[in-house]
Design an enzyme around this catalytic site. Structure first.
Site, PDB file in Angstrom:
ATOM      1  N   ARG A 176       0.823  -1.220   0.000  1.00 28.62           N
ATOM      2  CA  ARG A 176       0.000   0.000   0.000  1.00 28.62           C
ATOM      3  C   ARG A 176       0.857   1.270   0.000  1.00 28.62           C
ATOM      4  NH1 ARG A 176      -2.656  -3.741  -0.905  1.00 28.62           N
ATOM      5  NH2 ARG A 176      -4.702  -4.295  -0.087  1.00 28.62           N
ATOM      6  N   SER A 228     -11.242  -0.701   2.409  1.00 25.50           N
ATOM      7  CA  SER A 228     -10.367  -0.978   3.556  1.00 25.50           C
ATOM      8  C   SER A 228      -9.846   0.342   4.116  1.00 25.50           C
ATOM      9  CB  SER A 228      -9.196  -1.864   3.123  1.00 25.50           C
ATOM     10  OG  SER A 228      -9.667  -3.109   2.652  1.00 25.50           O
ATOM     11  N   GLU A 267      -5.699   4.188   5.526  1.00 22.88           N
ATOM     12  CA  GLU A 267      -5.361   4.170   4.102  1.00 22.88           C
ATOM     13  C   GLU A 267      -5.762   5.448   3.369  1.00 22.88           C
ATOM     14  OE1 GLU A 267      -6.012   0.975   1.521  1.00 22.88           O
ATOM     15  OE2 GLU A 267      -5.475  -0.598   2.946  1.00 22.88           O
TER      16      GLU A 267
END
Length: 343
Positions: A173, A243, A338
């Site tokens: 990520r 997410s 995120e």
């Protein structure tokens, strides 16, 4: 065999750009926070990135974004789309994808053509231009596994240029576009290399149980799509950013010490001497699965998904901080969010 033509025409690069003032950004990001942008510029071609000024922020599909109530920085939003074959040999195909193209369309098209690589990334929301920023990934595959190069607008040199994928320092990520490249480069297009004779990736839980019935990229694409629809809420019906937290990655020794205190703690391998701990498990064990605090909460079916029932960015971030404190206190692990915050 001819390929299905999906390239869309871009508008005239010399036309006057559309600019909105006091623009409502709630419909432009999947968390749907109430938000007004001082100035929103709709970018209709790659050439129009030349108008970018220092401090401008980019808003793509809005699937990984939290918009503050008032945004004073100028927002640039790519509108141009298109995906086409630009190279091909006996083993692989090169696809150029424009920044504004929805990622889900890329995964669906490539799987339907029988090209291997993107099928596990089915139904990931957001635009193709945003995909390299956080190195999107799902079901055992990350974008870095199929990305050949990135076309960017270089704000320093005021020109378009290509960057090899190997230079982007992709990690879980993460990429240089989040760090030292954030203020310099704007992603204009990406190039993927997909295989014609690849191997299906079906070892990830959820796919592993169906592996004997999956023979084609389209099969995997359909299976992943069904899994995602079963676990994740549709942002159009229940606003969310997918997410919301990263899965913590720790050393093998650190994980072993945690397992002594918490024998049921699950994990996944994350490279040499690295272990990934599911954030959803940490959040659920901390009592937040299905919990609600005012106008925000955690989805009852998946603890990694923060959902918005009409709350503001301030309320969302306050609730996220509460979860972070609880996990830190219980497990000594830091949960990082995120989504990018636009302010």
């Amino acid at each position: 065999m001819p390929h299905t033509p999906l390239e869309t025409a871009t508008t005239n690069p010399f036309q006057t750009m559309q600019t909105e003032y006091h623009a409502d950004l709630a419909p432009r990001h999947t968390l749907a926070c109430p938000s007004l942008a001082r100035e929103l510029v709709l970018i209709e071609s790659a050439e129009e990135w030349r108008t970018a000024a220092p401090g401008d922020r980019i808003l793509g599909g809005g699937s990984n974004t939290i918009c503050r109530e008032e945004i004073q920085t100028r927002i640039l939003c790519p509108q141009y789309r298109g995906q086409r074959v630009i190279g091909e040999d006996a083993d692989s195909v090169l696809l150029q994808i424009q920044a504004g193209e929805p990622w889900y369309a890329v995964a669906a098209w490539s799987a339907s053509e029988g090209w291997y690589g993107a099928e596990n990334l089915a139904l990931i929301p957001g635009s193709a231009g945003a995909a390299p920023v956080q190195n999107i990934g799902a079901y055992g595959v990350e974008l870095q596994h199929l990305l050949e190069r990135v076309q960017v607008y270089d704000r320093d040199e005021r020109r378009l240029r290509d960057i090899p994928a190997a230079d982007c320092r992709f990690a879980y990520r993460d990429s240089r576009f989040k760090h030292d490249w954030r203020e310099r480069y704007i992603i204009s297009a990406i190039t993927l290399r997909l295989s014609k004779r690849g191997t299906l990736h079906t070892a990830y839980p959820g796919l592993r149980e169906q592996a004997d019935d999956l023979h084609h990229p389209a099969d995997v694409h359909a299976a992943v799509s069904a899994l995602r629809r079963g676990k994740l809420p549709d942002p159009a019906a229940l606003p969310n950013a997918g997410s919301f937290f990263h899965n913590p990655v720790v050393s093998s020794a650190h994980y072993a010490a945690l397992r002594e205190k918490h024998p049921a703690m699950p994990s996944f391998a994350a490279g040499a001497d690295a272990v990934k701990i599911p954030a959803a498990w940490l959040i659920e064990q901390s009592g937040f699965k299905g919990a609600r605090d005012g106008k925000v909460g955690i989805y009852a079916e998946h603890a990694l998904v923060l959902v918005n029932y009409g709350g503001t960015a301030t309320e969302i971030l306050a609730f996220a901080a509460e979860i972070q404190r609880a996990v830190q206190s219980r497990y000594g692990l830091a949960l990082n969010i995120e989504p990018t915050v636009l302010a």
